[in-house]
Design a protein around this motif. Structure first.
Motif, mmCIF file in Angstrom:
data_model
loop_
_atom_site.group_PDB
_atom_site.id
_atom_site.type_symbol
_atom_site.label_atom_id
_atom_site.label_comp_id
_atom_site.label_asym_id
_atom_site.label_seq_id
_atom_site.Cartn_x
_atom_site.Cartn_y
_atom_site.Cartn_z
ATOM 1 N N GLU A 1 18.462 -74.698 -62.554
ATOM 2 C CA GLU A 1 19.435 -75.015 -63.598
ATOM 3 C C GLU A 1 20.618 -75.794 -63.052
ATOM 4 O OE1 GLU A 1 17.762 -70.873 -64.602
ATOM 5 O OE2 GLU A 1 18.043 -72.161 -62.861
ATOM 6 N N ASN A 2 20.886 -75.650 -61.761
ATOM 7 C CA ASN A 2 22.031 -76.310 -61.148
ATOM 8 C C ASN A 2 21.644 -77.561 -60.370
ATOM 9 O OD1 ASN A 2 24.028 -74.710 -62.209
ATOM 10 N ND2 ASN A 2 24.032 -73.265 -60.503
ATOM 11 N N VAL A 3 20.582 -78.192 -60.838
ATOM 12 C CA VAL A 3 20.186 -79.512 -60.341
ATOM 13 C C VAL A 3 19.936 -80.405 -61.556
ATOM 14 C CG1 VAL A 3 18.491 -80.839 -59.036
ATOM 15 C CG2 VAL A 3 19.134 -78.557 -58.252
ATOM 16 N N LEU A 4 20.599 -81.546 -61.581
ATOM 17 C CA LEU A 4 20.409 -82.514 -62.658
ATOM 18 C C LEU A 4 19.635 -83.728 -62.139
ATOM 19 C CD1 LEU A 4 23.956 -82.524 -64.346
ATOM 20 C CD2 LEU A 4 21.943 -81.177 -64.991
ATOM 21 N N ILE A 5 19.061 -84.476 -63.069
ATOM 22 C CA ILE A 5 18.286 -85.675 -62.727
ATOM 23 C C ILE A 5 18.886 -86.863 -63.474
ATOM 24 C CG2 ILE A 5 15.998 -86.711 -62.603
ATOM 25 C CD1 ILE A 5 14.802 -83.931 -62.934
ATOM 26 N N VAL B 1 12.719 -79.693 -66.854
ATOM 27 C CA VAL B 1 11.588 -80.541 -66.462
ATOM 28 C C VAL B 1 10.418 -79.674 -66.006
ATOM 29 C CG1 VAL B 1 10.803 -82.263 -64.780
ATOM 30 C CG2 VAL B 1 13.037 -82.517 -65.867
ATOM 31 N N VAL B 2 10.699 -78.666 -65.180
ATOM 32 C CA VAL B 2 9.643 -77.780 -64.695
ATOM 33 C C VAL B 2 9.078 -76.931 -65.841
ATOM 34 C CG1 VAL B 2 9.095 -75.888 -63.114
ATOM 35 C CG2 VAL B 2 10.628 -77.726 -62.376
ATOM 36 N N ALA B 3 9.957 -76.406 -66.678
ATOM 37 C CA ALA B 3 9.511 -75.568 -67.789
ATOM 38 C C ALA B 3 8.627 -76.355 -68.747
ATOM 39 C CB ALA B 3 10.717 -74.998 -68.526
ATOM 40 N N HIS C 1 17.564 -92.680 -62.938
ATOM 41 C CA HIS C 1 16.696 -93.274 -61.925
ATOM 42 C C HIS C 1 15.810 -92.240 -61.234
ATOM 43 C CE1 HIS C 1 18.992 -96.926 -62.481
ATOM 44 N NE2 HIS C 1 20.104 -96.292 -62.199
ATOM 45 N N GLY C 2 15.877 -90.995 -61.658
ATOM 46 C CA GLY C 2 15.072 -89.955 -61.041
ATOM 47 C C GLY C 2 15.682 -89.360 -59.786
ATOM 48 N N VAL C 3 16.966 -89.613 -59.555
ATOM 49 C CA VAL C 3 17.664 -89.048 -58.396
ATOM 50 C C VAL C 3 18.231 -87.691 -58.773
ATOM 51 C CG1 VAL C 3 19.554 -89.359 -56.747
ATOM 52 C CG2 VAL C 3 18.215 -91.346 -57.519
ATOM 53 N N LEU C 4 17.984 -86.690 -57.922
ATOM 54 C CA LEU C 4 18.446 -85.333 -58.196
ATOM 55 C C LEU C 4 19.854 -85.119 -57.668
ATOM 56 C CD1 LEU C 4 15.412 -85.076 -58.760
ATOM 57 C CD2 LEU C 4 15.484 -82.799 -57.751
ATOM 58 N N LYS C 5 20.636 -84.325 -58.407
ATOM 59 C CA LYS C 5 22.031 -84.062 -58.061
ATOM 60 C C LYS C 5 22.297 -82.561 -58.120
ATOM 61 C CE LYS C 5 22.927 -88.597 -58.677
ATOM 62 N NZ LYS C 5 23.531 -89.519 -57.682
ATOM 63 N N LYS D 1 18.569 -87.381 -67.587
ATOM 64 C CA LYS D 1 17.310 -86.632 -67.700
ATOM 65 C C LYS D 1 17.503 -85.120 -67.690
ATOM 66 C CE LYS D 1 14.302 -90.308 -65.991
ATOM 67 N NZ LYS D 1 13.234 -90.685 -65.035
ATOM 68 N N GLY D 2 18.740 -84.663 -67.545
ATOM 69 C CA GLY D 2 19.033 -83.255 -67.723
ATOM 70 C C GLY D 2 18.689 -82.371 -66.539
#
Length: 297
Positions: free
Chosen positions: A130-134, A91-93, A137-141, A85-86
């Motif tokens: 920018e330094n958080v990926l999804i 996502v916010v933008a 499953h919708g889990v943030l990394k 999900k990038g």
């Protein structure tokens, strides 16, 4: 690379490529960062060292996992989990801003990951949307540890993306890197809730920051007429994280304690107008993309 099938090139970097691959042993998609083998003291080597440390014993669900790494034909290969999900930034933008329940769920995941990083002895130093990926499953990394430093070593350099950087970074004085991470988290939460950063740079050259320094964060929120976007409990937390004096700023553990004691109420979507989304706001008002990174010695 015999174990992997290259699906496509995701991006090119100065010293190599980032590839989307299939692991033929597991049939899972992975990202392989393939870069030219470099000296042991550069940014890439620092990132690999820290990423290895954080991924030991299974790592943490909210920190991007380094599955393995190897050297082949003069290139380092970092095999990391694929997040379909990038970037959280995009996502916010795309949404303009996030509803409170979504924003707080995301924020709690990010805080959990950052607390793990701090507990393992490092400050991130470049926390941003920018330094958080999804993942799928919708889990943030939380990702990108190239600027990370030992958490108990005070720093002097100002590093990171301009509007996430803490005010003490601009002073040229020594500062606590763990508290600069907390400031960045506060900016991230503010953007998720409102769609915009509170100011361009946290120094007195920025008129909005100067106003906030004099009259407080509540004053600028009131003048922008966006009080309805930030519930009281979130405002209380922002006040703790965006204290200009780092000694008065809360710690990552105090953020976790606050979140555990404060249930997130559901928010009914506002029908009122709100300011433009973060990408256009940055372009039109600040004159630079959020991707721009400042590093001063």
């Amino acid at each position: 690379m015999d174990r992997y099938t290259i699906n496509r090139e995701v991006a090119s970097v100065a010293s190599g490529k980032i590839l989307l691959c299939t692991d033929d042993m597991t049939n899972h998609q992975v990202i392989i960062k393939r870069i030219r083998h470099t000296l042991p003291m550069d940014k890439e080597a620092n990132e690999l060292k820290i990423h290895r440390h954080l991924s030991k014993l299974g790592g943490h669900k909210n920190v991007l996992m380094l599955e393995r790494d190897f050297l082949e034909n003069g290139y380092d290969h970092f095999v990391i989990e694929y997040c379909a999900k990038g970037e959280l930034f995009d996502v916010v933008a795309s949404a303009g801003r996030l509803d409170t329940t979504v924003a707080m769920n995301y924020f709690e995941q990010i805080v959990s990951g950052v607390q793990f990083i701090h507990d393992r002895g490092y400050a991130h130093m470049d926390l941003s949307l920018e330094n958080v990926l999804i993942d799928v499953h919708g889990v943030l990394k939380v990702i990108d540890f190239g600027l990370a430093v030992p958490i108990y070593e005070c720093q002097r350099n100002a590093v990171g993306k301009y509007f996430y950087m803490a005010p003490e970074m601009y002073t040229g004085q020594m500062y606590d890197p763990s508290k600069s991470d907390v400031w960045s988290l506060g900016i991230m939460l503010f953007i998720m809730l409102t769609g915009n950063p509170p100011f361009s740079q946290a120094n007195m050259n920025d008129a909005v920051f100067e106003y906030v320094s004099s009259y407080g964060l509540h004053a600028i929120i009131s003048s922008w007429k966006i009080e309805h976007l930030i519930p009281k409990f979130a405002m209380d937390l922002l006040d703790k994280m965006l204290m200009i004096d780092p000694k008065a700023r809360c710690s990552i553990h105090e953020i976790r304690d606050f979140l555990e004691k404060t249930p997130t109420p559901k928010l009914i979507k506002s029908q009122g107008k709100h300011r433009p989304n973060v990408r256009s706001f940055l372009k039109n008002v600040f004159g630079h993309s959020s991707k721009k990174v400042g590093v001063w010695q």
